[in-house]
Design a protein around this motif. Structure first.
Motif, PDB file in Angstrom:
ATOM      1  N   THR A   1      -0.174  14.874  -0.589  1.00  0.00           N
ATOM      2  CA  THR A   1      -0.839  13.886   0.196  1.00  0.00           C
ATOM      3  C   THR A   1      -2.248  14.247   0.291  1.00  0.00           C
ATOM      4  OG1 THR A   1       1.110  13.275   1.566  1.00  0.00           O
ATOM      5  CG2 THR A   1      -1.030  12.695   2.274  1.00  0.00           C
ATOM      6  N   ARG A   2      -2.504  15.665   0.668  1.00  0.00           N
ATOM      7  CA  ARG A   2      -3.613  16.080   0.582  1.00  0.00           C
ATOM      8  C   ARG A   2      -4.420  16.059  -0.711  1.00  0.00           C
ATOM      9  NH1 ARG A   2      -2.526  21.606   3.965  1.00  0.00           N
ATOM     10  NH2 ARG A   2      -1.933  20.352   6.345  1.00  0.00           N
ATOM     11  N   TYR A   3      -3.771  16.464  -1.658  1.00  0.00           N
ATOM     12  CA  TYR A   3      -4.269  16.408  -2.816  1.00  0.00           C
ATOM     13  C   TYR A   3      -4.709  15.159  -3.443  1.00  0.00           C
ATOM     14  CZ  TYR A   3      -3.890  16.305  -8.242  1.00  0.00           C
ATOM     15  OH  TYR A   3      -4.044  16.230  -9.494  1.00  0.00           O
ATOM     16  N   LEU A   4      -4.029  13.939  -3.167  1.00  0.00           N
ATOM     17  CA  LEU A   4      -4.610  12.621  -3.543  1.00  0.00           C
ATOM     18  C   LEU A   4      -5.627  12.292  -2.787  1.00  0.00           C
ATOM     19  CD1 LEU A   4      -1.258  10.489  -3.943  1.00  0.00           C
ATOM     20  CD2 LEU A   4      -3.055  11.001  -5.830  1.00  0.00           C
ATOM     21  N   VAL A   5      -5.780  12.737  -1.723  1.00  0.00           N
ATOM     22  CA  VAL A   5      -6.979  12.130  -0.539  1.00  0.00           C
ATOM     23  C   VAL A   5      -7.915  12.996  -1.299  1.00  0.00           C
ATOM     24  CG1 VAL A   5      -8.146  12.703   1.655  1.00  0.00           C
ATOM     25  CG2 VAL A   5      -5.588  11.979   1.389  1.00  0.00           C
ATOM     26  N   VAL A   6      -8.095  14.213  -1.653  1.00  0.00           N
ATOM     27  CA  VAL A   6      -9.241  15.042  -2.168  1.00  0.00           C
ATOM     28  C   VAL A   6      -9.428  14.472  -3.238  1.00  0.00           C
ATOM     29  CG1 VAL A   6      -9.904  17.047  -3.367  1.00  0.00           C
ATOM     30  CG2 VAL A   6      -8.544  17.216  -0.892  1.00  0.00           C
TER      31      VAL A   6
ATOM     32  N   TRP B   1      -7.887  17.298   8.577  1.00  0.00           N
ATOM     33  CA  TRP B   1      -7.987  16.010   8.710  1.00  0.00           C
ATOM     34  C   TRP B   1      -9.283  15.324   9.111  1.00  0.00           C
ATOM     35  CZ3 TRP B   1      -5.917  13.658   4.900  1.00  0.00           C
ATOM     36  CH2 TRP B   1      -4.448  14.010   4.517  1.00  0.00           C
ATOM     37  N   GLY B   2      -9.814  16.101  10.415  1.00  0.00           N
ATOM     38  CA  GLY B   2     -11.207  15.919  11.003  1.00  0.00           C
ATOM     39  C   GLY B   2     -12.253  15.876  10.041  1.00  0.00           C
ATOM     40  N   ALA B   3     -12.308  17.000   9.233  1.00  0.00           N
ATOM     41  CA  ALA B   3     -13.360  17.107   8.238  1.00  0.00           C
ATOM     42  C   ALA B   3     -13.230  16.050   7.064  1.00  0.00           C
ATOM     43  CB  ALA B   3     -13.140  18.668   7.574  1.00  0.00           C
ATOM     44  N   THR B   4     -12.085  15.820   6.631  1.00  0.00           N
ATOM     45  CA  THR B   4     -11.650  14.616   5.508  1.00  0.00           C
ATOM     46  C   THR B   4     -12.320  13.375   6.255  1.00  0.00           C
ATOM     47  OG1 THR B   4      -9.856  15.805   4.970  1.00  0.00           O
ATOM     48  CG2 THR B   4     -10.117  13.385   4.413  1.00  0.00           C
ATOM     49  N   LEU B   5     -12.004  12.978   7.471  1.00  0.00           N
ATOM     50  CA  LEU B   5     -12.561  11.868   8.147  1.00  0.00           C
ATOM     51  C   LEU B   5     -14.154  11.835   7.904  1.00  0.00           C
ATOM     52  CD1 LEU B   5     -12.140   9.081   9.412  1.00  0.00           C
ATOM     53  CD2 LEU B   5     -11.993  10.172  11.636  1.00  0.00           C
ATOM     54  N   ALA B   6     -14.868  12.886   8.344  1.00  0.00           N
ATOM     55  CA  ALA B   6     -15.985  12.999   8.503  1.00  0.00           C
ATOM     56  C   ALA B   6     -16.996  12.829   7.144  1.00  0.00           C
ATOM     57  CB  ALA B   6     -16.529  14.486   8.704  1.00  0.00           C
ATOM     58  N   VAL B   7     -16.118  13.439   5.883  1.00  0.00           N
ATOM     59  CA  VAL B   7     -16.620  13.354   4.619  1.00  0.00           C
ATOM     60  C   VAL B   7     -16.622  12.088   4.348  1.00  0.00           C
ATOM     61  CG1 VAL B   7     -16.196  14.029   2.399  1.00  0.00           C
ATOM     62  CG2 VAL B   7     -16.295  15.909   4.067  1.00  0.00           C
ATOM     63  N   ALA B   8     -15.404  11.197   4.529  1.00  0.00           N
ATOM     64  CA  ALA B   8     -14.972   9.935   4.116  1.00  0.00           C
ATOM     65  C   ALA B   8     -15.934   8.783   4.871  1.00  0.00           C
ATOM     66  CB  ALA B   8     -13.768   9.588   4.659  1.00  0.00           C
TER      67      ALA B   8
ATOM     68  N   ALA C   1     -13.803  12.971 -10.146  1.00  0.00           N
ATOM     69  CA  ALA C   1     -12.634  13.534  -9.132  1.00  0.00           C
ATOM     70  C   ALA C   1     -12.198  15.015  -9.635  1.00  0.00           C
ATOM     71  CB  ALA C   1     -11.267  12.262  -9.342  1.00  0.00           C
ATOM     72  N   ILE C   2     -12.234  15.158 -10.887  1.00  0.00           N
ATOM     73  CA  ILE C   2     -11.791  16.313 -11.371  1.00  0.00           C
ATOM     74  C   ILE C   2     -12.764  17.594 -10.901  1.00  0.00           C
ATOM     75  CG2 ILE C   2     -11.611  17.657 -13.625  1.00  0.00           C
ATOM     76  CD1 ILE C   2     -10.751  15.240 -14.767  1.00  0.00           C
ATOM     77  N   PHE C   3     -14.053  17.392 -10.807  1.00  0.00           N
ATOM     78  CA  PHE C   3     -14.926  18.318 -10.140  1.00  0.00           C
ATOM     79  C   PHE C   3     -14.545  18.623  -8.730  1.00  0.00           C
ATOM     80  CE2 PHE C   3     -17.359  18.842 -13.998  1.00  0.00           C
ATOM     81  CZ  PHE C   3     -18.178  19.603 -13.749  1.00  0.00           C
ATOM     82  N   GLY C   4     -13.916  17.473  -8.184  1.00  0.00           N
ATOM     83  CA  GLY C   4     -13.272  17.498  -6.732  1.00  0.00           C
ATOM     84  C   GLY C   4     -12.347  18.630  -6.654  1.00  0.00           C
ATOM     85  N   LEU C   5     -11.456  18.624  -7.822  1.00  0.00           N
ATOM     86  CA  LEU C   5     -10.273  19.462  -7.785  1.00  0.00           C
ATOM     87  C   LEU C   5     -10.971  20.807  -8.273  1.00  0.00           C
ATOM     88  CD1 LEU C   5      -7.895  17.316  -9.673  1.00  0.00           C
ATOM     89  CD2 LEU C   5      -8.058  17.558  -7.165  1.00  0.00           C
TER      90      LEU C   5
ATOM     91  N   PHE D   1     -17.683  17.490  -6.627  1.00  0.00           N
ATOM     92  CA  PHE D   1     -17.603  18.849  -6.367  1.00  0.00           C
ATOM     93  C   PHE D   1     -17.707  19.160  -4.945  1.00  0.00           C
ATOM     94  CE2 PHE D   1     -19.156  23.228  -5.875  1.00  0.00           C
ATOM     95  CZ  PHE D   1     -17.999  23.842  -6.659  1.00  0.00           C
ATOM     96  N   VAL D   2     -18.908  18.852  -4.308  1.00  0.00           N
ATOM     97  CA  VAL D   2     -19.090  18.913  -2.875  1.00  0.00           C
ATOM     98  C   VAL D   2     -17.954  18.372  -2.194  1.00  0.00           C
ATOM     99  CG1 VAL D   2     -20.776  18.498  -1.160  1.00  0.00           C
ATOM    100  CG2 VAL D   2     -21.649  19.096  -3.360  1.00  0.00           C
ATOM    101  N   ALA D   3     -17.519  17.215  -2.247  1.00  0.00           N
ATOM    102  CA  ALA D   3     -16.618  16.462  -1.573  1.00  0.00           C
ATOM    103  C   ALA D   3     -15.276  17.580  -1.610  1.00  0.00           C
ATOM    104  CB  ALA D   3     -16.316  14.989  -1.876  1.00  0.00           C
ATOM    105  N   GLY D   4     -14.753  17.836  -2.521  1.00  0.00           N
ATOM    106  CA  GLY D   4     -13.564  18.414  -2.972  1.00  0.00           C
ATOM    107  C   GLY D   4     -13.624  20.068  -2.191  1.00  0.00           C
ATOM    108  N   PHE D   5     -14.834  20.675  -2.217  1.00  0.00           N
ATOM    109  CA  PHE D   5     -15.019  21.660  -1.657  1.00  0.00           C
ATOM    110  C   PHE D   5     -14.766  21.553  -0.134  1.00  0.00           C
ATOM    111  CE2 PHE D   5     -17.186  25.232  -0.125  1.00  0.00           C
ATOM    112  CZ  PHE D   5     -17.023  26.454  -0.874  1.00  0.00           C
ATOM    113  N   VAL D   6     -15.627  20.801   0.347  1.00  0.00           N
ATOM    114  CA  VAL D   6     -15.713  20.715   1.884  1.00  0.00           C
ATOM    115  C   VAL D   6     -14.353  20.409   2.251  1.00  0.00           C
ATOM    116  CG1 VAL D   6     -16.699  19.398   3.865  1.00  0.00           C
ATOM    117  CG2 VAL D   6     -18.363  19.977   1.928  1.00  0.00           C
ATOM    118  N   VAL D   7     -13.523  19.539   1.979  1.00  0.00           N
ATOM    119  CA  VAL D   7     -12.314  19.124   2.482  1.00  0.00           C
ATOM    120  C   VAL D   7     -11.424  20.304   2.231  1.00  0.00           C
ATOM    121  CG1 VAL D   7     -10.446  17.478   2.195  1.00  0.00           C
ATOM    122  CG2 VAL D   7     -12.692  16.609   2.091  1.00  0.00           C
ATOM    123  N   THR D   8     -11.197  20.614   1.094  1.00  0.00           N
ATOM    124  CA  THR D   8     -10.357  21.946   0.940  1.00  0.00           C
ATOM    125  C   THR D   8     -10.705  23.185   1.831  1.00  0.00           C
ATOM    126  OG1 THR D   8     -10.034  21.025  -1.296  1.00  0.00           O
ATOM    127  CG2 THR D   8      -8.885  23.270  -0.621  1.00  0.00           C
TER     128      THR D   8
END
Length: 264
Positions: free
Chosen positions: A102-107, A237-244, A135-139, A183-190
Motif C-alpha cells: 500500500t505504501r509502495y503504491l502511494v509512493v 501518512w501525515g507527510a504523505t498528505l502534506a506532499v500530496a 515514478a521510478i525516480f521516486g523509488l 525523486f524528491v517526492a519519493g525521498f520525502v515520503v519514505t
C-alpha cells in the motif's frame, strides 16, 4: 519450468505483487500502442492511445487532465520501456518489501504526479513527455532512504543516481524535470515513514522515555516501546498528505497557467 523455479516465481510474486502489477500494466499498454501505431521498436506516432495520453502541458488547458497520470504508463519505443521496466523491477521489489504494497503504491503514484507537476511548470508547453521514469525516480529516492537507514554501502545507489543524472542531462528527449520531482517526492515520503520514527526513538532512548511497556511474546519479559506503529503511521501518512497537497496545488496552478496561455 522446474518446481524450484515455480516456487521462486510464486515467492517473488507474493512479496511484490504491486511491482508485478505495474510492470504488467505498462507492458500491456505498450503492446496496445505498438499494435495501433504499427511500430514495436520505435515510437508508434500514429497510435491514438499514445497521442491522447502523453503529457503535453498545453493540452491541460483544454481540460485533458488525465494526461497527468496516464503519461506515466506510456513509453516512446522499445528501449524506453525496457530500461524503465528493468529499473522498476530492480528497485520496486526492494522498496515494496520494505514499505509494504500500500505504501509502495502511494509512493509510486505520488512520485509520478510530482514528476508531472515539475514537467508542467518547467518544460516547454508543447513538449510531449511520457514514461514511468518520474515514478521510478521516486523509488530511487525511497531506496536511498532505505540504504541510509540500514547503513548499507552508498556507492551502489549513488552510482545509479549519478548515472541517471548524466544520462538525463546529455541525452535528448529525457525529462530531467520529471526525474527531479519524482525523486524528491519519493525521498520525502519514505523518509517520513523511516527517518522520523528512528530519530524520535533515538531521542526518547537518550532521555529514558518511552511510549508504553509491552511483554515480549517469546521471552515473556517486559520491554519499553519507544515508538508505536500508530505513531509511525501518523508521521508517515501525515507527510504523505502534506506532499500530496503540495503536488495538487502545483498541478492546479500549473493547469491554470496553461489555460491563461490559451486565452491570451
Amino acid at each position: 519450468m522446474t518446481a524450484t523455479r515455480r516456487a521462486d516465481f510464486a515467492s517473488t510474486f507474493k512479496k511484490s505483487p504491486a511491482t508485478w502489477l505495474l510492470v504488467i500494466v505498462n507492458v500491456a499498454l505498450y503492446l496496445v500502442v505498438s499494435v495501433q501505431g504499427g511500430a514495436f521498436l520505435n515510437t508508434a506516432v500514429t497510435s491514438p492511445l499514445l497521442n491522447d495520453t502523453v503529457l503535453v502541458p498545453y493540452a491541460l488547458g483544454f481540460g485533458q487532465y488525465w494526461r497527468l497520470l496516464s503519461s506515466g504508463f506510456m513509453h516512446f519505443g522499445l528501449l524506453h520501456i525496457v530500461f524503465n521496466m528493468y529499473a522498476l523491477w530492480v528497485l520496486g521489489r526492494d522498496v515494496e518489501v520494505a514499505l509494504g504494497s500500500t505504501r509502495y503504491l502511494v509512493v509510486y503514484l505520488l512520485s509520478l504526479l510530482a514528476g508531472s507537476a515539475t514537467v508542467v511548470w518547467f518544460s516547454a508547453p508543447d513538449t510531449a513527455t511520457a514514461g514511468a521514469s518520474g515514478a521510478i525516480f521516486g523509488l530511487l529516492g525511497a531506496e536511498l532512504v532505505l540504504v541510509l537507514a540500514t547503513k548499507a554501502k552508498l556507492s551502489g545507489i549513488v552510482t545509479v543516481i549519478m548515472l541517471n543524472v548524466v544520462i538525463g542531462i546529455t541525452q535528448p528527449g529525457i525529462s530531467v524535470q520529471a526525474h527531479l520531482g519524482g525523486f524528491v517526492a519519493g525521498f520525502v515520503v519514505t523518509a517520513a515513514f523511516i527517518f522520523v520514527p528512528m530519530g524520535v526513538a533515538k531521542l526518547r532512548a537518550q532521555r529514558g522515555r518511552y511510549s508504553r511497556i509491552e511483554v515480549d511474546p517469546q521471552t515473556g519479559q517486559e520491554m519499553a516501546v519507544l515508538v508505536t506503529r500508530k505513531q509511525v503511521n501518523l508521521w508517515g501518512w501525515g507527510a504523505t498528505l502534506a506532499v500530496a497537497v503540495l503536488v495538487a496545488i502545483a498541478l492546479v496552478f500549473g493547469v491554470e497557467n496553461m489555460q491563461e496561455l490559451i486565452i491570451g
